[in-house]
Scaffold this active site. Structure first.
Site, short mmCIF file in Angstrom:
data_model
loop_
_atom_site.label_atom_id
_atom_site.label_comp_id
_atom_site.label_asym_id
_atom_site.label_seq_id
_atom_site.Cartn_x
_atom_site.Cartn_y
_atom_site.Cartn_z
N SER A 91 -13.75 -0.39 -30.33
CA SER A 91 -14.58 0.56 -31.09
C SER A 91 -15.79 1.05 -30.30
CB SER A 91 -15.07 -0.10 -32.36
OG SER A 91 -14.00 -0.62 -33.09
N GLU A 207 -3.22 -9.39 -33.26
CA GLU A 207 -4.44 -9.51 -34.04
C GLU A 207 -4.17 -9.37 -35.53
OE1 GLU A 207 -7.56 -6.93 -32.67
OE2 GLU A 207 -8.82 -7.30 -34.42
C1 FAD Z 1 -16.95 -7.81 -38.83
C2 FAD Z 1 -16.38 -6.81 -37.90
C3 FAD Z 1 -16.00 -7.18 -36.63
C4 FAD Z 1 -15.49 -6.24 -35.74
N1 FAD Z 1 -15.17 -6.64 -34.48
C5 FAD Z 1 -14.73 -5.72 -33.58
C6 FAD Z 1 -14.45 -6.11 -32.24
O1 FAD Z 1 -14.60 -7.28 -31.86
N2 FAD Z 1 -14.06 -5.17 -31.37
C7 FAD Z 1 -13.88 -3.86 -31.74
O2 FAD Z 1 -13.49 -3.05 -30.91
N3 FAD Z 1 -14.13 -3.46 -33.01
C8 FAD Z 1 -14.57 -4.36 -33.94
N4 FAD Z 1 -14.84 -3.98 -35.23
C9 FAD Z 1 -14.74 -2.56 -35.57
C10 FAD Z 1 -13.56 -2.18 -36.43
O3 FAD Z 1 -12.38 -2.16 -35.68
C11 FAD Z 1 -13.86 -0.83 -37.06
O4 FAD Z 1 -14.85 -1.06 -38.03
C12 FAD Z 1 -12.70 -0.14 -37.69
O5 FAD Z 1 -11.76 0.24 -36.74
C13 FAD Z 1 -13.14 1.09 -38.50
O6 FAD Z 1 -13.97 1.94 -37.79
P1 FAD Z 1 -15.37 2.40 -38.42
O7 FAD Z 1 -16.08 1.21 -38.87
O8 FAD Z 1 -16.00 3.27 -37.43
O9 FAD Z 1 -15.00 3.22 -39.72
P2 FAD Z 1 -14.52 4.75 -39.82
O10 FAD Z 1 -13.40 4.96 -38.89
O11 FAD Z 1 -15.68 5.63 -39.72
O12 FAD Z 1 -13.95 4.76 -41.29
C14 FAD Z 1 -14.74 4.83 -42.46
C15 FAD Z 1 -13.83 5.02 -43.65
O13 FAD Z 1 -13.05 6.20 -43.50
C16 FAD Z 1 -11.67 5.91 -43.55
N5 FAD Z 1 -10.92 6.77 -42.64
C17 FAD Z 1 -11.20 7.06 -41.35
N6 FAD Z 1 -10.26 7.86 -40.83
C18 FAD Z 1 -9.35 8.06 -41.80
C19 FAD Z 1 -8.12 8.75 -41.88
N7 FAD Z 1 -7.61 9.42 -40.84
N8 FAD Z 1 -7.45 8.72 -43.04
C20 FAD Z 1 -7.94 8.04 -44.10
N9 FAD Z 1 -9.07 7.35 -44.09
C21 FAD Z 1 -9.78 7.36 -42.95
C22 FAD Z 1 -11.57 4.45 -43.15
O14 FAD Z 1 -10.38 3.85 -43.61
C23 FAD Z 1 -12.80 3.88 -43.78
O15 FAD Z 1 -12.54 3.64 -45.14
C24 FAD Z 1 -15.35 -4.90 -36.14
C25 FAD Z 1 -15.71 -4.52 -37.43
C26 FAD Z 1 -16.24 -5.45 -38.30
C27 FAD Z 1 -16.64 -5.00 -39.66
#
Ligand code: FAD
Lengths: 340, 338
Positions: A91, A207
Site C-alpha cells: 500500500s 496471506e
Molecule cells: C491494520 C492494518 C494493517 C495493514 N498492514 C499492511 C501492510 O503490512 N502492508 C501493506 O501494504 N498494507 C497494509 N495495510 C493496508 C491495506 O492493505 C489497505 O488498507 C487496503 O488495501 C485498503 O486500502 P485503503 O485503506 O487505502 O482503502 P481504499 O482503497 O481507499 O478503500 C476505501 C473504501 O472504498 C472501497 N473501495 C475502493 N475501491 C473500490 C472499488 N473498486 N469497488 C468497490 N469498493 C471500493 C473499499 O472497499 C473501502 O471500503 C494494512 C491495513 C490495516 C488496516
C-alpha cells in the site's frame, strides 16, 4: 499478536519456523498441513508470533519460488532461524485497493543497481523488521499492472525513514516508510522485472487463506464460552453454537486451500472466499459478544470478557481492510464467477 | 471410487432429471425408470458392506452422490435409501436387494409423521430408541396419508400394517441417529443446491440486460453474487467434512456444524438467487424455485440451524474455555475407518 523476537527464536529452535522450506535452506521439508497445524495451535494459544509471522508465511515462500539462489541463501536460513523479519510493502498513500497504481519507483542505474524513491504506508511492523518486500514500478513508462516488480529492501539502508502511525486504540504497529534515493544492489530484484503484479497476487493467496483469517477473535470466543457458564440458557447456547459451527466450516475451507497451495496451485478464488467469510466471522464474534454481554452472570470471567471484547472491538474494523478489503475480495470472487 | 460415483450420477441426472420431470414429480408422479437406473448403478446399496450385498463405499466416497441429488433436485429418495440401507448394514441385517427404503425413529404401532417418500417406500428402517433396536419393516399394507413439504416433496404420515417386521437387531448407535443421519444428507443436498444456484445466478446475471448492459456488470449485483458463492463454498466445505467424519453413524459435532452452517447459508443463498433473478425467477415457469423451495424445506428438516447451534452451544459451554479449541479441532481430526 505480540511481537517477541525471543519467542520467535525459541520457536525456531524447536523447528517450528520455516517448516515447509527445504532442509538445505535451514527449513524442515514439512508439508503445508504440518505448517497449518503449528500455525493454528500458535494462534489458538495467543502466542506472540508476529515478529516472524509474515516472513514465514509469505516472504520465504515467495523467495523460494521466485528468488535467485543468492537470495535464497542469504534470507531463507535467517528466516527459518527466527532471526530475520519481513514486512509487506504494497500500500501507498494514493494506492490502497487500487494497488496497480503504485508510484514508488526503482530505477535501474548504469551500474545495474536500483535507485528507490517513494512512500509505502500502513506497513505492519516495519519499525521492527529487517526487510521489506516492496511492490514498485521498475519501468517508468509503464502504467497499471505492467512494469511492476518486487524488490527486497533492507530497512537499515540510508534513505529509509520509518514513522510509526497510531491506530484507533493508541497502538503503534503500522508505519509510513519513505524512500529517498535509497540505493539497492542489483540483486535486490525478486523474480522477474515486470512480473511484480502476478507475483504479488499469488503471494496474497498465502496471506488470505491461513487460520489467522478467522482466529483473530478466538480469545473472545473462548472467554464467552466460559462466561456463559456450564449451563447456558437457550439464547446463549444458540449464539455460542453458531460461532462454533462457522468456525468448523472455516477451518474446513482453509484446510482445503492449504491443500491447493501445497499442490502448487494458485487458489486465489478459494483464498478470497476464506478471507471474506473469515473476517466477517471475526467481526460477527464481536457482534455476538455484544448481544450476550449483559446476559453473563457477574463473575470475574464476565469482567475479563468485557476487557477482551473492548480489545477485539478496537481491532475489528481492520479485519476486513488489511490484506484486501471486503469489497475488493468480493470483486475477485465475482470475476471468478465470470460476471466481471 | 468417489470419482466414478460422481461421474455416473452427474451423467444420469443430467439425462434423466429436467424441469418437466420436476414439474411432474410435484403433481405426484414417480419415475420407475429413474429409480431402476440408480439401482442398476448400485447406488442405493453403495454404503452397505460387501458381505451384505453392497459396495462398501465410505461416506467420503458418497458425498458427491448426495450433493448431486441436491444440485439436480432429484425427485427420488436416493439419499434416504442410502442411509437406511447403511443403518441395516451397520447392525448386520442384509438390506433388501431392491426398492425404496426410508428411515425413521419411533415404534411400529404409532403414526410416523413427515416420512420422506412414505408413499413410494417399499421398506422402512425403524430405530426404536427406547429398546435400542433397529428393525426392517415391510411397508406393504401400511396406511399412508399424503403430505408434502414446502417444495412439494412427499412427507407422508404412515401407520405400519401389523406383522410388518421382517427382521431386527440390537443397535448401539446414538439415540438421535435418525436426526443426525437426516441432517448429514440434508447438509450435502443444500450444498449441492447452493452450488447450482450460484451457477444459475451468475449465468443469468450475464444474460439479463438492463440499462444497456448485463446486470452482472453492476457492482451491487456482483457483491451479492460473491456472497452467494461464499455461502455455497462454506456449506460445501463443512458438509464434506461431516461426510469425511461419518463412520457407522455420523460424527455429532461435525454434522451439527454442517447442518447449522448449511441451514443459514440456504436461507441467505436462496434470497440472493431470487433477488438476482427478478420477477422471472418468481414464476412457476422458471426452474429456480425447484431449488430455492427445496432449500427452504431442507433447512428445517431434521433440525433447523438454530436447533443444531443450540445443541452444539451446550456442548461447547460444557467444555468451557480450555475445552473449546480441542472441541473444534476434534471435528476434523483423522478418524480410523472401521
Ligand atoms: C491494520 C492494518 C494493517 C495493514 N498492514 C499492511 C501492510 O503490512 N502492508 C501493506 O501494504 N498494507 C497494509 N495495510 C493496508 C491495506 O492493505 C489497505 O488498507 C487496503 O488495501 C485498503 O486500502 P485503503 O485503506 O487505502 O482503502 P481504499 O482503497 O481507499 O478503500 C476505501 C473504501 O472504498 C472501497 N473501495 C475502493 N475501491 C473500490 C472499488 N473498486 N469497488 C468497490 N469498493 C471500493 C473499499 O472497499 C473501502 O471500503 C494494512 C491495513 C490495516 C488496516
Amino acid at each position: 499478536m505480540g511481537f517477541d523476537p525471543e519467542f520467535s527464536r525459541a520457536l525456531a529452535r524447536q523447528g517450528w519456523v520455516g517448516l515447509t522450506l527445504p532442509k538445505q535452506y535451514g527449513g524442515h521439508d514439512a508439508t503445508s498441513f504440518e505448517r497449518f497445524v503449528v500455525s493454528e495451535e500458535l494462534l489458538a494459544a495467543g502466542a506472540p508470533v508476529s515478529a516472524h509471522w509474515i516472513a514465514d508465511r509469505q516472504s520465504a515462500p515467495l523467495i523460494l519460488r521466485h528468488g535467485a539462489e543468492s537470495q535464497k541463501q542469504r534470507y531463507l536460513p535467517a528466516i527459518a532461524a527466527g532471526e530475520m523479519y519481513f514486512c509487506i510493502g504494497m500500500s501507498e498513500p494514493d494506492s490502497g485497493s487500487d494497488l496497480a497504481s503504485v508510484r514508488t519507483r526503482a530505477d535501474r542505474q548504469s551500474d545495474g543497481r536500483w535507485r528507490l524513491n517513494g512512500r509505502k504506508v500502513w506497513t505492519t511492523n516495519a519499525d521492527r523488521c529487517h526487510a521489506m518486500i516492496a511492490l514498485v514500478r521498475t519501468d517508468p513508462a509503464s502504467e497499471r499492472h505492467a512494469g511492476l516488480s518486487q524488490v527486497i529492501v533492507d530497512l537499515d539502508l540510508p534513505g529509509v525513514t520509518i514513522r510509526p502511525i497510531r491506530d484507533i486504540s493508541g497502538h503503534e504497529h503500522f508505519n509510513e516508510v519513505t524512500f529517498d534515493d535509497v540505493i539497492l544492489e542489483a540483486d535486490a530484484l525478486v523474480g522477474t522485472a515486470g512480473e511484480g503484479w502476478a507475483q504479488a497476487t499469488s503471494e496474497l493467496a498465502f496471506e488470505r487463506s491461513g487460520p489467522e483469517r478467522f482466529l483473530s477473535a478466538l480469545t473472545l470466543f473462548r472467554c464467552l464460552t466460559e462466561a456463559v457458564g456450564r449451563s447456558p440458557d437457550a439464547r446463549q447456547a444458540v449464539e455460542i453454537g453458531r460461532l462454533g459451527a462457522w468456525l468448523v466450516a472455516l477451518r474446513a475451507m482453509s484446510i482445503s486451500v492449504t491443500g491447493q497451495l501445497a499442490g502448487g496451485q494458485d487458489p486465489v478464488w478459494a483464498a478470497s472466499c476464506v478471507k471474506d467469510l473469515g473476517t466477517g466471522y471475526e467481526q460477527d464474534t464481536v457482534e455476538t459478544a455484544i448481544r450476550l454481554i449483559d446476559s453473563l452472570p457477574e463473575t470475574d470471567q464476565a469482567r475479563t470478557t468485557r476487557r477482551v471484547l473492548a480489545v477485539t472491538q478496537g481491532m475489528a474494523p481492520s479485519f476486513s481492510l488489511r490484506g484486501g478489503t471486503r469489497e475488493i475480495l468480493r470483486g475477485i470472487l465475482a470475476r471468478g464467477l465470470g460476471v466481471r | 471410487m468417489r470419482a466414478m460415483f460422481q461421474e455416473s450420477v452427474e451423467r444420469l441426472f443430467a439425462d434423466a432429471v429436467d424441469a418437466e420431470t420436476l414439474r411432474l414429480a410435484e403433481t405426484g408422479a414417480w419415475s420407475d425408470s429413474l429409480w431402476a437406473q440408480m439401482e442398476a448403478l448400485g447406488l442405493p446399496l453403495a454404503a452397505v458392506s460387501e458381505d451384505l450385498g453392497g459396495i462398501g463405499a465410505s461416506w467420503t466416497d458418497l458425498f458427491p452422490v448426495i450433493r448431486a441429488c441436491g444440485s439436480s433436485a432429484v425427485p427420488a429418495p436416493l439419499p434416504e435409501t442410502l442411509v437406511a440401507n447403511a443403518l441395516l448394514s451397520a447392525c448386520g441385517i442384509a438390506p433388501p436387494e431392491s426398492g425404496v427404503t426410508v428411515f425413521a425413529a419411533g415404534d411400529a404401532v404409532s403414526v410416523l409423521r413427515g416420512l420422506p417418500w412414505g408413499r413410494q417406500a417399499r421398506w422402512l428402517v425403524l430405530h426404536d430408541t427406547t429398546r435400542g433396536r433397529l428393525g426392517l419393516h415391510d411397508m406393504t399394507g401400511a396406511a399412508v396419508e399424503h403430505d408434502v413439504n414446502v417444495a412439494g416433496e412427499p412427507r407422508d404420515a404412515v401407520i405400519l400394517a401389523s406383522g410388518s417386521l421382517v427382521s431386527d437387531a440390537a443397535f448401539d448407535g446414538p439415540p438421535d441417529t435418525v436426526r443426525l443421519s437426516g441432517a448429514l444428507i440434508r447438509s450435502a443436498q443444500i450444498a449441492g443446491a447452493l452450488g447450482r444456484l450460484t451457477e444459475m445466478s451468475a449465468q443469468y446475471a450475464n444474460e439479463r440486460i438492463q440499462f444497456g448492459r448485463p446486470i452482472g456488470k453492476f457492482q451491487a449485483v456482483q457483491q451479492q453474487l460473491a456472497l452467494l458463492a461464499t455461502q455455497a463454498a462454506a456449506a460445501g466445505a463443512v458438509a464434506e467434512a461431516a461426510f469425511m467424519q461419518a463412520r457407522r453413524t455420523p460424527h455429532f459435532a461435525t454434522t451439527a456444524s454442517a447442518k447449522a452452517v448449511a441451514g443459514e447459508a440456504a436461507g441467505r443463498g436462496a434470497a440472493i438467487a431470487h433477488a438476482v433473478h427478478g420477477a422471472l425467477g418468481f414464476t412457476h415457469e422458471h426452474s429456480l424455485h425447484f431449488l430455492t423451495r427445496r432449500l427452504w424445506a431442507w433447512r428445517t428438516e431434521y433440525g433447523s440451524d438454530a436447533r443444531w447451534s443450540e445443541r452444539l452451544g451446550r456442548l461447547i459451554a460444557d467444555a468451557g474455555e480450555d475445552g473449546l479449541w480441542p472441541f473444534i479441532t476434534e471435528t476434523l481430526k483423522e478418524r480410523p475407518q472401521p
